[in-house]
Scaffold this motif. Sequence first.
Motif, PDB file in Angstrom:
ATOM      1  N   UNK A 142       0.853  -1.183   0.000  1.00  0.00           N
ATOM      2  CA  UNK A 142       0.000   0.000   0.000  1.00  0.00           C
ATOM      3  C   UNK A 142       0.894   1.239   0.000  1.00  0.00           C
ATOM      4  N   UNK A 143       0.452   2.302  -0.669  1.00  0.00           N
ATOM      5  CA  UNK A 143       1.231   3.535  -0.729  1.00  0.00           C
ATOM      6  C   UNK A 143       0.329   4.730  -0.465  1.00  0.00           C
ATOM      7  N   UNK A 144       0.793   5.636   0.385  1.00  0.00           N
ATOM      8  CA  UNK A 144       0.072   6.860   0.735  1.00  0.00           C
ATOM      9  C   UNK A 144       1.006   8.041   0.483  1.00  0.00           C
ATOM     10  N   UNK A 145       0.504   9.079  -0.167  1.00  0.00           N
ATOM     11  CA  UNK A 145       1.342  10.224  -0.471  1.00  0.00           C
ATOM     12  C   UNK A 145       0.609  11.537  -0.292  1.00  0.00           C
ATOM     13  N   UNK A 162       5.637  13.957  -0.350  1.00  0.00           N
ATOM     14  CA  UNK A 162       6.189  12.838   0.401  1.00  0.00           C
ATOM     15  C   UNK A 162       5.261  11.645   0.236  1.00  0.00           C
ATOM     16  N   UNK A 163       5.844  10.451   0.254  1.00  0.00           N
ATOM     17  CA  UNK A 163       5.034   9.251   0.157  1.00  0.00           C
ATOM     18  C   UNK A 163       5.696   8.120   0.936  1.00  0.00           C
ATOM     19  N   UNK A 164       4.878   7.221   1.417  1.00  0.00           N
ATOM     20  CA  UNK A 164       5.373   6.059   2.141  1.00  0.00           C
ATOM     21  C   UNK A 164       4.757   4.808   1.531  1.00  0.00           C
ATOM     22  N   UNK A 165       5.599   3.837   1.242  1.00  0.00           N
ATOM     23  CA  UNK A 165       5.166   2.557   0.700  1.00  0.00           C
ATOM     24  C   UNK A 165       5.439   1.487   1.746  1.00  0.00           C
ATOM     25  N   UNK A 166       4.445   0.656   2.025  1.00  0.00           N
ATOM     26  CA  UNK A 166       4.593  -0.396   3.025  1.00  0.00           C
ATOM     27  C   UNK A 166       4.261  -1.745   2.402  1.00  0.00           C
ATOM     28  N   UNK A 167       5.215  -2.671   2.495  1.00  0.00           N
ATOM     29  CA  UNK A 167       5.035  -4.034   2.009  1.00  0.00           C
ATOM     30  C   UNK A 167       4.298  -4.824   3.087  1.00  0.00           C
ATOM     31  N   UNK A 168       3.053  -5.186   2.832  1.00  0.00           N
ATOM     32  CA  UNK A 168       2.217  -5.827   3.843  1.00  0.00           C
ATOM     33  C   UNK A 168       2.652  -7.257   4.150  1.00  0.00           C
ATOM     34  N   UNK A 169       3.352  -7.906   3.221  1.00  0.00           N
ATOM     35  CA  UNK A 169       3.787  -9.291   3.433  1.00  0.00           C
ATOM     36  C   UNK A 169       5.183  -9.348   4.048  1.00  0.00           C
ATOM     37  N   UNK A 170       6.115  -8.608   3.466  1.00  0.00           N
ATOM     38  CA  UNK A 170       7.508  -8.648   3.927  1.00  0.00           C
ATOM     39  C   UNK A 170       7.807  -7.626   5.013  1.00  0.00           C
ATOM     40  N   UNK A 171       6.853  -6.760   5.324  1.00  0.00           N
ATOM     41  CA  UNK A 171       6.985  -5.783   6.403  1.00  0.00           C
ATOM     42  C   UNK A 171       8.171  -4.847   6.183  1.00  0.00           C
ATOM     43  N   UNK A 172       8.251  -4.322   4.976  1.00  0.00           N
ATOM     44  CA  UNK A 172       9.286  -3.348   4.638  1.00  0.00           C
ATOM     45  C   UNK A 172       8.664  -2.008   4.293  1.00  0.00           C
ATOM     46  N   UNK A 173       9.446  -0.939   4.438  1.00  0.00           N
ATOM     47  CA  UNK A 173       8.939   0.418   4.236  1.00  0.00           C
ATOM     48  C   UNK A 173       9.922   1.220   3.400  1.00  0.00           C
ATOM     49  N   UNK A 174       9.365   2.004   2.460  1.00  0.00           N
ATOM     50  CA  UNK A 174      10.160   2.975   1.707  1.00  0.00           C
ATOM     51  C   UNK A 174       9.523   4.350   1.925  1.00  0.00           C
TER      52      UNK A 174
END
Length: 228
Positions: A142-145, A162-174
């Motif tokens: 999911x990504x929110x900006x 600004x935006x944040x991307x969150x990997x729901x399976x691997x629990x990683x964030x950009x």
Amino acid sequence: YGYKPMNQLLLGYDPYLDVSVPDSPLTVVQLYPRVLYHHVGSVDAGYKGEFVEGFFSFLVERPVRDETPGTWVTQEVLPSYAISPSLDLSVAGVGLDSMRSTRLSFSYIKQWGGNATDSGPKELTQERLNTFESRYPFQEAVKIGIHSPVFEKGRHRLLANSQILYDLIKQGTILSADVKYSMQSSWLVGVGADLLGSSRENANAATTDFIGRYKSNDRIRGGVTYVF
């Protein structure tokens, strides 16, 4: 619909070495790049208004297997499906198409299939080896900006997003952030940064988790754009 080569090269390698040969290069592995074709179909629908914009995409991919020697260990792929809805909202200003508007964006992606276990000699692949990287960086994310004008006076304009991307399976964030300054309509100066973080600390993360594999590669960027 399209029938085309895959964007990524798939690989195969010969897992056997003849150790009876004097001075055999035991550490050399011969890799064989493979160009596979696939059928790709997509359906997209959306709505665009003055203050809201929404889209929905559906993608289907069906690979066509190439011919390889039975002694190789090869990267394999399966049919893949993906959906991705997105939504943009103008929460302040004069609409989505204006640089003076503060906008929020939301997007989601879910992907199934695509990756398969390696194929090759039974004595090497009976434990369901998975040597190669995933073709898809995210299976569910999911990504929110947010995009907002900070300052404007005459031809001088300062924009931030600004935006944040969150990997729901691997629990990683950009986490990404950019600031752009426009002096005239033809000049644009910008700086930005990308920060990667992952909560997964295991042996498989290095090969199967996109963010975990590159989480030490934070970056700062800058650039100048001139339109003529």
